[in-house]
Every structure is written in C-alpha cells, then in structure tokens.
Design a protein around this motif. Structure first.
Motif, PDB file in Angstrom:
ATOM      1  N   CYS A 120      81.888  42.795  78.886  1.00  0.00           N
ATOM      2  CA  CYS A 120      81.061  43.506  79.851  1.00  0.00           C
ATOM      3  C   CYS A 120      79.597  43.176  79.558  1.00  0.00           C
ATOM      4  CB  CYS A 120      81.258  45.026  79.725  1.00  0.00           C
ATOM      5  SG  CYS A 120      82.931  45.609  80.087  1.00  0.00           S
ATOM      6  N   ASP A 121      78.850  42.793  80.571  1.00  0.00           N
ATOM      7  CA  ASP A 121      77.411  42.556  80.413  1.00  0.00           C
ATOM      8  C   ASP A 121      76.719  42.825  81.738  1.00  0.00           C
ATOM      9  OD1 ASP A 121      77.866  40.374  82.057  1.00  0.00           O
ATOM     10  OD2 ASP A 121      77.548  38.881  80.494  1.00  0.00           O
ATOM     11  N   GLY A 122      75.433  42.423  81.817  1.00  0.00           N
ATOM     12  CA  GLY A 122      74.667  42.717  83.031  1.00  0.00           C
ATOM     13  C   GLY A 122      75.143  41.991  84.272  1.00  0.00           C
ATOM     14  N   SER A 123      75.985  40.935  84.110  1.00  0.00           N
ATOM     15  CA  SER A 123      76.436  40.167  85.270  1.00  0.00           C
ATOM     16  C   SER A 123      77.646  40.771  85.966  1.00  0.00           C
ATOM     17  CB  SER A 123      76.749  38.728  84.860  1.00  0.00           C
ATOM     18  OG  SER A 123      77.869  38.699  83.975  1.00  0.00           O
ATOM     19  N   ASN A 124      78.425  41.577  85.288  1.00  0.00           N
ATOM     20  CA  ASN A 124      79.629  42.152  85.904  1.00  0.00           C
ATOM     21  C   ASN A 124      79.665  43.677  85.832  1.00  0.00           C
ATOM     22  OD1 ASN A 124      80.153  42.497  83.194  1.00  0.00           O
ATOM     23  ND2 ASN A 124      81.878  41.066  83.112  1.00  0.00           N
ATOM     24  N   THR A 125      78.539  44.294  85.514  1.00  0.00           N
ATOM     25  CA  THR A 125      78.455  45.760  85.445  1.00  0.00           C
ATOM     26  C   THR A 125      77.136  46.251  86.045  1.00  0.00           C
ATOM     27  OG1 THR A 125      77.406  45.752  83.257  1.00  0.00           O
ATOM     28  CG2 THR A 125      79.819  45.840  83.316  1.00  0.00           C
ATOM     29  N   ASP A 203      55.400  59.339  65.203  1.00  0.00           N
ATOM     30  CA  ASP A 203      55.166  58.133  65.993  1.00  0.00           C
ATOM     31  C   ASP A 203      55.715  58.258  67.403  1.00  0.00           C
ATOM     32  OD1 ASP A 203      54.002  56.949  63.709  1.00  0.00           O
ATOM     33  OD2 ASP A 203      55.966  56.195  63.042  1.00  0.00           O
ATOM     34  N   GLY A 204      55.476  59.398  68.028  1.00  0.00           N
ATOM     35  CA  GLY A 204      55.995  59.600  69.380  1.00  0.00           C
ATOM     36  C   GLY A 204      55.149  58.923  70.438  1.00  0.00           C
ATOM     37  N   TYR A 205      55.794  58.538  71.510  1.00  0.00           N
ATOM     38  CA  TYR A 205      55.092  57.946  72.647  1.00  0.00           C
ATOM     39  C   TYR A 205      55.958  58.109  73.893  1.00  0.00           C
ATOM     40  CZ  TYR A 205      58.233  53.948  71.991  1.00  0.00           C
ATOM     41  OH  TYR A 205      59.347  53.155  71.864  1.00  0.00           O
ATOM     42  N   THR A 206      55.345  57.848  75.052  1.00  0.00           N
ATOM     43  CA  THR A 206      56.047  57.935  76.325  1.00  0.00           C
ATOM     44  C   THR A 206      56.378  56.530  76.805  1.00  0.00           C
ATOM     45  OG1 THR A 206      54.954  60.002  76.950  1.00  0.00           O
ATOM     46  CG2 THR A 206      55.923  58.702  78.721  1.00  0.00           C
ATOM     47  N   ALA A 207      57.659  56.313  77.121  1.00  0.00           N
ATOM     48  CA  ALA A 207      58.132  55.008  77.591  1.00  0.00           C
ATOM     49  C   ALA A 207      58.561  55.120  79.047  1.00  0.00           C
ATOM     50  CB  ALA A 207      59.300  54.537  76.741  1.00  0.00           C
ATOM     51  N   LYS A 208      58.149  54.122  79.839  1.00  0.00           N
ATOM     52  CA  LYS A 208      58.494  54.138  81.256  1.00  0.00           C
ATOM     53  C   LYS A 208      59.427  52.999  81.658  1.00  0.00           C
ATOM     54  CE  LYS A 208      54.367  56.574  82.826  1.00  0.00           C
ATOM     55  NZ  LYS A 208      53.228  56.603  83.794  1.00  0.00           N
ATOM     56  N   THR A 209      59.725  52.154  80.716  1.00  0.00           N
ATOM     57  CA  THR A 209      60.676  51.056  80.996  1.00  0.00           C
ATOM     58  C   THR A 209      61.729  51.011  79.892  1.00  0.00           C
ATOM     59  OG1 THR A 209      59.340  49.412  79.827  1.00  0.00           O
ATOM     60  CG2 THR A 209      58.939  49.680  82.214  1.00  0.00           C
ATOM     61  N   LEU A 210      62.864  50.447  80.276  1.00  0.00           N
ATOM     62  CA  LEU A 210      63.978  50.359  79.324  1.00  0.00           C
ATOM     63  C   LEU A 210      64.749  49.066  79.540  1.00  0.00           C
ATOM     64  CD1 LEU A 210      65.988  51.539  77.218  1.00  0.00           C
ATOM     65  CD2 LEU A 210      67.121  52.737  79.122  1.00  0.00           C
ATOM     66  N   GLU A 211      65.053  48.396  78.454  1.00  0.00           N
ATOM     67  CA  GLU A 211      65.933  47.224  78.476  1.00  0.00           C
ATOM     68  C   GLU A 211      67.177  47.535  77.642  1.00  0.00           C
ATOM     69  OE1 GLU A 211      63.868  43.831  77.027  1.00  0.00           O
ATOM     70  OE2 GLU A 211      62.289  43.918  78.565  1.00  0.00           O
ATOM     71  N   VAL A 212      68.318  47.181  78.177  1.00  0.00           N
ATOM     72  CA  VAL A 212      69.586  47.419  77.479  1.00  0.00           C
ATOM     73  C   VAL A 212      70.296  46.080  77.269  1.00  0.00           C
ATOM     74  CG1 VAL A 212      71.839  48.562  77.547  1.00  0.00           C
ATOM     75  CG2 VAL A 212      69.820  49.724  78.488  1.00  0.00           C
ATOM     76  N   GLY A 213      70.548  45.761  76.014  1.00  0.00           N
ATOM     77  CA  GLY A 213      71.282  44.534  75.695  1.00  0.00           C
ATOM     78  C   GLY A 213      72.727  44.832  75.316  1.00  0.00           C
ATOM     79  N   PHE A 214      73.605  43.843  75.518  1.00  0.00           N
ATOM     80  CA  PHE A 214      75.027  43.963  75.180  1.00  0.00           C
ATOM     81  C   PHE A 214      75.362  43.007  74.036  1.00  0.00           C
ATOM     82  CE2 PHE A 214      74.526  45.203  79.586  1.00  0.00           C
ATOM     83  CZ  PHE A 214      75.278  46.365  79.693  1.00  0.00           C
ATOM     84  N   ASP A 215      76.545  43.160  73.492  1.00  0.00           N
ATOM     85  CA  ASP A 215      76.991  42.263  72.427  1.00  0.00           C
ATOM     86  C   ASP A 215      76.957  40.811  72.872  1.00  0.00           C
ATOM     87  OD1 ASP A 215      77.332  43.955  70.357  1.00  0.00           O
ATOM     88  OD2 ASP A 215      79.523  43.997  70.383  1.00  0.00           O
ATOM     89  N   GLY A 217      76.304  38.116  76.472  1.00  0.00           N
ATOM     90  CA  GLY A 217      75.910  37.961  77.862  1.00  0.00           C
ATOM     91  C   GLY A 217      74.564  38.563  78.234  1.00  0.00           C
ATOM     92  N   ARG A 218      74.387  38.718  79.526  1.00  0.00           N
ATOM     93  CA  ARG A 218      73.133  39.167  80.107  1.00  0.00           C
ATOM     94  C   ARG A 218      72.912  40.658  79.891  1.00  0.00           C
ATOM     95  NH1 ARG A 218      72.858  38.043  86.356  1.00  0.00           N
ATOM     96  NH2 ARG A 218      73.440  35.982  85.516  1.00  0.00           N
ATOM     97  N   GLY A 219      71.647  41.044  79.728  1.00  0.00           N
ATOM     98  CA  GLY A 219      71.294  42.454  79.574  1.00  0.00           C
ATOM     99  C   GLY A 219      71.024  43.125  80.916  1.00  0.00           C
ATOM    100  N   ALA A 220      70.554  44.367  80.848  1.00  0.00           N
ATOM    101  CA  ALA A 220      70.273  45.151  82.057  1.00  0.00           C
ATOM    102  C   ALA A 220      68.949  45.907  81.881  1.00  0.00           C
ATOM    103  CB  ALA A 220      71.423  46.128  82.326  1.00  0.00           C
TER     104      ALA A 220
END
Length: 250
Positions: A120-125, A203-215, A217-220
């Motif tokens: 499962c990766d960003g190309s089929n999910t 070390d807190g901060y506000t994040a507005k973007t997120l990248e998710v990687g898989f074992d 293939g492509r991420g999301a």
C-alpha cells in the motif's frame, strides 16, 4: 531201434526241456510277464507326474509337482519385482514432495510475510488526517485502498510536519500481531500523539502541512485543518492497525 533214431529222440527231448526252462525263467510265478525294472520305473514316474483324475465328490485335478514349482517361482519373482518397483517409486515421490513442501512452507513463509500482496502506498490508496476529540491531542491517519487488488500496509507512517528536519519515533508496544492487509475499499489506521496533554512538552510549534511516507512506494500529503495543529517533542506515532480503536488506544 537204431542208434540214429535214439539220438534224434534224445535231441528232441533236450530241446523241449530247454524250451520249458526258458519259459520258466520268463515267468515270475504269478502269471504276469515282467518287462524289467527300467520300464516299470518309467511307468511309475509318468504316473506320479500326470494329473490325477477328478474324484467322485467333485475334487479338482491335482497339478504336476514340477509345474507347481515353476509357477510358484515365477509368481514370487514377479511379485518381488513389482514390490521393489512400487516401493522405489513411492519413496522417490514421497521424498520429493516432502523435500519440496518443507523448503516451501518453512523456508519461504517468513521471508514472504510482508510481500503477500502489493504494498500500500500513495499510488493505490487515499490518505486523510483527522483531529479527534478523544483522546486529547491526537491525530488519526486513515489509509483507504483505492485499487483493484489487496495491498499490505506494513510498518508505520513516516510523518513530517511543516519544516521539521526529523521524523517522530514509533510506539513499539503498538506493533500488530499480523500484517495489515486492505482489500479494495477497506481502510487501515494509525494514531499520532501530537503533543503532551498537560503542556509539559517542549519545542512546540504549529504545523500546517503534513507528509506521510510508507514502507515502500510513493508517499501522500493529506490536508490539515486550516489553522494547523500544535506539535511538540512528545510527538509519537503508532504502527498501522487493522481497526480504528487500536490506532487511538495509545
């Protein structure tokens, strides 16, 4: 009577006596003429070798002794040959099957545990990120199989919030007992602890973007709320889970 006549009669008497002696020698005294031991022995052998006649009670005809011995020998040899051939074939087949089954099931299964299906990766999910109200400061990642084949969701999400230079650790106690497999349309889950509930994180901060990687293939890049999310150094993720409750149980 002349001397010549006397000699003639004496010769005749002698001839009769010799003939009588010859007949007496040929007679065995029982009125049966003997033809010698050779022929009698041959007759006895032939009689014993021939099959006996059926009995009055319906008994079967006995087989000659020499024929029975020959048949038994042939049957024994044939059976022994067939037995040897059958045993050899059986052992060869069984050994080959056992050897092949052992190598396939014992040697191959562990190595193939993570590759039963495509990854499962960003190309089929499709991946989404949702902030939940309970437990506090948690984000739920949902991965849905949008393909036409089963896929394996292995490992854990490799997340990167904003401009972070590192990725958060995984909670080892959340490792599943089996590979998470998603059929078409099914979803898998992972929980993200964003920050400490009591504000003790640093070390807190506000994040507005997120990248998710898989074992593999492509991420999301799932969208975050417009206002972003607060993260600190308590940031931790879980392994991918088959059900939602396990993902949010950490």
């Amino acid at each position: 009577m002349s001397a010549r006549t006397t000699r003639t009669r004496l010769l005749a008497a002698t001839t009769v006596a010799l003939a009588a002696l010859a007949l007496s020698a040929c007679d065995n005294g029982k009125g049966v003429r003997s033809e010698g031991p050779g022929k009698g022995s041959s007759t006895a052998s032939e009689s014993s070798a021939r099959p006996t006649a059926p009995t009055a009670g319906g008994g079967t005809t006995a087989k000659p002794a020499d024929t029975g011995t020959g048949t038994g020998g042939s049957a024994g040899g044939s059976q022994a040959g067939e037995s040897g051939s059958g045993t050899g074939s059986t052992r060869g087949s069984t050994g080959g099957s056992a050897g092949k089954n052992s190598a396939g099931s014992k040697g191959g299964s562990p190595a193939q545990a993570d590759t039963r299906h495509v990854a499962c990766d960003g190309s089929n999910t499709k991946t989404t990120a949702t902030v939940v109200s309970r437990p506090l400061n948690h984000l739920l990642l949902t991965v849905t199989n949008t393909g036409t084949r089963n896929c394996d969701l292995t490992g854990y999400p490799i997340v990167r919030f904003g401009e972070a230079q590192s990725v958060p650790p995984v909670a080892e106690e959340t490792r599943p007992q089996a590979v998470v497999t998603l059929a078409p349309g099914e979803s898998g889950y992972a929980g993200v602890l964003l920050s400490s509930a009591d504000g003790s994180g640093g070390d807190g901060y506000t994040a507005k973007t997120l990248e998710v990687g898989f074992d593999r293939g492509r991420g999301a890049t799932p969208a975050l709320p417009a206002k972003g999310v607060h993260v600190d150094d308590r940031l931790t993720v879980t392994y991918w889970q088959q059900n939602l409750d396990d993902a949010l149980g950490y």
